[in-house]
Design a protein around this motif. Structure first.
Motif, mmCIF file in Angstrom:
data_model
loop_
_atom_site.group_PDB
_atom_site.id
_atom_site.type_symbol
_atom_site.label_atom_id
_atom_site.label_comp_id
_atom_site.label_asym_id
_atom_site.label_seq_id
_atom_site.Cartn_x
_atom_site.Cartn_y
_atom_site.Cartn_z
ATOM 1 N N LEU A 1 -94.377 -12.596 84.102
ATOM 2 C CA LEU A 1 -93.993 -13.640 83.418
ATOM 3 C C LEU A 1 -92.611 -14.106 83.589
ATOM 4 O O LEU A 1 -91.942 -13.232 83.566
ATOM 5 N N TYR A 2 -92.351 -15.485 83.856
ATOM 6 C CA TYR A 2 -91.113 -15.782 84.187
ATOM 7 C C TYR A 2 -90.375 -15.414 85.264
ATOM 8 O O TYR A 2 -89.213 -15.313 85.547
ATOM 9 N N LYS A 3 -91.193 -15.002 86.360
ATOM 10 C CA LYS A 3 -90.521 -14.309 87.382
ATOM 11 C C LYS A 3 -89.732 -15.215 88.400
ATOM 12 O O LYS A 3 -88.470 -14.919 88.730
ATOM 13 N N GLY A 4 -90.107 -16.608 88.307
ATOM 14 C CA GLY A 4 -89.577 -17.654 88.894
ATOM 15 C C GLY A 4 -88.130 -17.862 88.290
ATOM 16 O O GLY A 4 -87.061 -17.878 88.974
ATOM 17 N N LEU A 5 -88.349 -17.919 86.951
ATOM 18 C CA LEU A 5 -87.100 -18.174 86.273
ATOM 19 C C LEU A 5 -85.915 -17.140 86.458
ATOM 20 O O LEU A 5 -85.045 -17.346 86.754
ATOM 21 N N LEU A 6 -86.653 -15.849 86.322
ATOM 22 C CA LEU A 6 -85.360 -14.712 86.415
ATOM 23 C C LEU A 6 -84.979 -14.712 87.977
ATOM 24 O O LEU A 6 -83.723 -14.427 88.039
ATOM 25 N N GLU A 7 -85.546 -15.295 89.004
ATOM 26 C CA GLU A 7 -85.111 -15.229 90.155
ATOM 27 C C GLU A 7 -83.928 -16.106 90.515
ATOM 28 O O GLU A 7 -83.110 -15.927 90.994
ATOM 29 N N GLN A 8 -84.313 -17.327 89.566
ATOM 30 C CA GLN A 8 -83.094 -18.377 89.480
ATOM 31 C C GLN A 8 -82.080 -17.843 88.795
ATOM 32 O O GLN A 8 -80.852 -18.237 89.395
ATOM 33 N N TYR A 9 -81.880 -17.325 88.114
ATOM 34 C CA TYR A 9 -80.984 -16.434 87.289
ATOM 35 C C TYR A 9 -80.131 -15.638 88.235
ATOM 36 O O TYR A 9 -78.814 -15.586 88.180
ATOM 37 N N ALA A 10 -80.992 -14.901 88.826
ATOM 38 C CA ALA A 10 -80.200 -14.075 89.897
ATOM 39 C C ALA A 10 -79.433 -14.794 91.111
ATOM 40 O O ALA A 10 -78.409 -14.218 91.564
ATOM 41 N N LEU A 11 -79.762 -15.795 91.079
ATOM 42 C CA LEU A 11 -79.091 -16.883 92.065
ATOM 43 C C LEU A 11 -77.787 -17.165 91.680
ATOM 44 O O LEU A 11 -76.735 -17.424 92.464
ATOM 45 N N VAL A 12 -77.777 -17.583 90.421
ATOM 46 C CA VAL A 12 -76.707 -18.366 89.860
ATOM 47 C C VAL A 12 -75.567 -17.589 88.956
ATOM 48 O O VAL A 12 -74.718 -18.001 88.549
ATOM 49 N N HIS A 13 -76.036 -16.357 88.655
ATOM 50 C CA HIS A 13 -75.519 -15.323 87.722
ATOM 51 C C HIS A 13 -75.640 -14.145 88.041
ATOM 52 O O HIS A 13 -76.016 -13.605 89.072
ATOM 53 N N PRO A 14 -74.445 -13.356 87.513
ATOM 54 C CA PRO A 14 -74.352 -11.957 87.925
ATOM 55 C C PRO A 14 -75.714 -11.135 87.601
ATOM 56 O O PRO A 14 -75.349 -10.101 86.619
ATOM 57 N N VAL A 15 -76.927 -11.388 87.979
ATOM 58 C CA VAL A 15 -78.130 -11.013 87.237
ATOM 59 C C VAL A 15 -78.814 -10.175 88.523
ATOM 60 O O VAL A 15 -79.164 -10.864 89.500
ATOM 61 N N GLU A 16 -79.275 -9.020 88.323
ATOM 62 C CA GLU A 16 -80.144 -8.317 89.115
ATOM 63 C C GLU A 16 -81.426 -8.230 88.731
ATOM 64 O O GLU A 16 -81.558 -7.809 87.468
ATOM 65 N N THR A 17 -82.645 -8.504 89.296
ATOM 66 C CA THR A 17 -83.846 -8.380 88.737
ATOM 67 C C THR A 17 -84.520 -7.189 89.409
ATOM 68 O O THR A 17 -84.499 -7.015 90.710
ATOM 69 N N ARG A 18 -85.566 -6.489 88.718
ATOM 70 C CA ARG A 18 -86.313 -5.461 89.169
ATOM 71 C C ARG A 18 -87.692 -5.482 88.492
ATOM 72 O O ARG A 18 -87.713 -5.473 87.232
ATOM 73 N N PHE A 19 -88.761 -5.654 89.150
ATOM 74 C CA PHE A 19 -89.971 -5.884 88.720
ATOM 75 C C PHE A 19 -90.917 -4.668 89.011
ATOM 76 O O PHE A 19 -90.639 -3.859 90.250
ATOM 77 N N SER A 20 -91.865 -4.426 88.393
ATOM 78 C CA SER A 20 -92.993 -3.333 88.428
ATOM 79 C C SER A 20 -94.437 -3.505 88.004
ATOM 80 O O SER A 20 -94.315 -4.183 87.139
ATOM 81 N N LEU A 21 -95.309 -3.119 88.936
ATOM 82 C CA LEU A 21 -96.619 -3.429 88.520
ATOM 83 C C LEU A 21 -97.434 -2.165 88.564
ATOM 84 O O LEU A 21 -97.035 -1.183 89.327
ATOM 85 N N SER A 22 -97.984 -1.693 87.286
ATOM 86 C CA SER A 22 -98.651 -0.552 87.114
ATOM 87 C C SER A 22 -99.959 -0.513 87.819
ATOM 88 O O SER A 22 -100.501 0.840 87.698
ATOM 89 N N ARG A 23 -100.896 -1.481 87.909
ATOM 90 C CA ARG A 23 -101.913 -1.288 88.265
ATOM 91 C C ARG A 23 -102.438 -2.150 89.414
ATOM 92 O O ARG A 23 -103.719 -2.606 89.714
ATOM 93 N N GLU A 24 -101.569 -2.582 90.242
ATOM 94 C CA GLU A 24 -101.835 -3.288 91.461
ATOM 95 C C GLU A 24 -100.836 -2.985 92.374
ATOM 96 O O GLU A 24 -99.614 -2.993 92.319
ATOM 97 N N ASP A 25 -101.276 -2.744 93.992
ATOM 98 C CA ASP A 25 -100.271 -2.490 94.801
ATOM 99 C C ASP A 25 -99.735 -3.672 95.321
ATOM 100 O O ASP A 25 -100.541 -4.661 95.513
ATOM 101 N N TRP A 26 -98.454 -3.847 95.679
ATOM 102 C CA TRP A 26 -97.782 -4.960 96.138
ATOM 103 C C TRP A 26 -96.629 -4.678 97.121
ATOM 104 O O TRP A 26 -96.229 -3.497 97.279
ATOM 105 N N SER A 27 -95.593 -5.763 97.410
ATOM 106 C CA SER A 27 -94.579 -5.285 98.012
ATOM 107 C C SER A 27 -93.324 -4.610 97.222
ATOM 108 O O SER A 27 -92.490 -4.018 97.956
ATOM 109 N N GLY A 28 -93.395 -4.857 96.182
ATOM 110 C CA GLY A 28 -92.461 -4.343 95.175
ATOM 111 C C GLY A 28 -92.835 -2.852 94.486
ATOM 112 O O GLY A 28 -93.569 -2.285 95.213
ATOM 113 N N HIS A 29 -92.112 -2.411 93.455
ATOM 114 C CA HIS A 29 -92.210 -1.296 92.955
ATOM 115 C C HIS A 29 -93.525 -1.084 92.370
ATOM 116 O O HIS A 29 -94.064 -2.105 91.472
#
Length: 229
Positions: free
Chosen positions: A143-171
């Motif tokens: 949820l709101y992944k795009g919004l959080l990534e926008q925050y990371a572009l314009v504010h001092p925010v680092e985002t970290r996502f994780s999926l527990s039941r699906e393999d993907w490029s992230g954690h």
């Protein structure tokens, strides 16, 4: 606390089963802060829901309707212009604490809702550094992944996502598994906000405790321990 009449003024699909609502009081204004919750009364009962944003007579909410939450399921049948009954006085202990030190947000599921409001208050209040951690089962529920990534572009925010039941490029795994690395990077004196699935919140608190983060720096809604045996 009395309920007041309000109107749904906007709806936005956030995921296959989550919808964002802008709800405006017919009279008066909301009192409280983003992160706190209102309550909604429908034909299926009464239930509290956290707010993403509060602006005078309006609040922004995000509800998941999936057949087991009678109130959210009832709200999902409403359209723009339809009526709801809500409480105008917001309550709850999960609110922004300080903006003069780093902040870490640990969310799962719809627990992201109050954390988004607190994050916005933090960065607009001049907070120096934030890490936003969010875990879900699958990519369509980030949820709101795009919004959080926008925050990371314009504010001092680092985002970290994780999926527990699906393999993907992230954690892949539970989001609390990333907490030691974040504590090592951000430090013990940051404020840590956690909200979401009770078992995940309790696991995050236990992990923070084992890493030596002081209890007074860990902020939750406060009811999660009673839900985990």
């Amino acid at each position: 606390m009395a309920f007041q009449d309000a109107t749904v003024t906007a709806t936005t699909a956030v995921s296959p089963d989550c919808t964002q609502y802008v709800v405006e009081l017919d009279e008066g204004t909301f009192t409280g802060e983003a992160g706190q919750h209102t309550a909604i009364r429908t034909e299926n009962g009464v239930k509290p829901y956290s707010t993403i944003a509060v602006d005078g007579a309006r609040v922004v909410l995000m509800l998941r309707a999936y057949g087991v939450d009678g109130v959210a399921d009832a709200v999902a049948t409403r359209s723009v212009g339809d009526s709801l009954q809500v409480r105008s006085r917001l309550t709850g202990s999960l609110t922004l604490q300080r903006t003069d030190r780093p902040a870490v947000f640990v969310g799962t599921g719809t627990g992201i809702t109050p954390l988004l409001g607190i994050l916005h208050a933090y960065v607009t209040g001049g907070g120096p550094r934030a890490v936003f951690m969010f875990g879900e089962k699958s990519r369509d529920q980030l949820l709101y992944k795009g919004l959080l990534e926008q925050y990371a572009l314009v504010h001092p925010v680092e985002t970290r996502f994780s999926l527990s039941r699906e393999d993907w490029s992230g954690h892949t795994g539970y989001i609390q598994e990333q907490i030691p690395d974040v504590v090592d990077s951000v430090g013990h004196e940051a404020d840590y906000y956690a909200c979401g699935v009770p078992a995940a919140v309790v696991a995050a608190k236990d992990k923070l405790d084992s890493l030596g983060v002081p209890d007074e720096h860990v902020h939750t809604e406060g009811w999660e321990d009673s839900q985990v045996s």
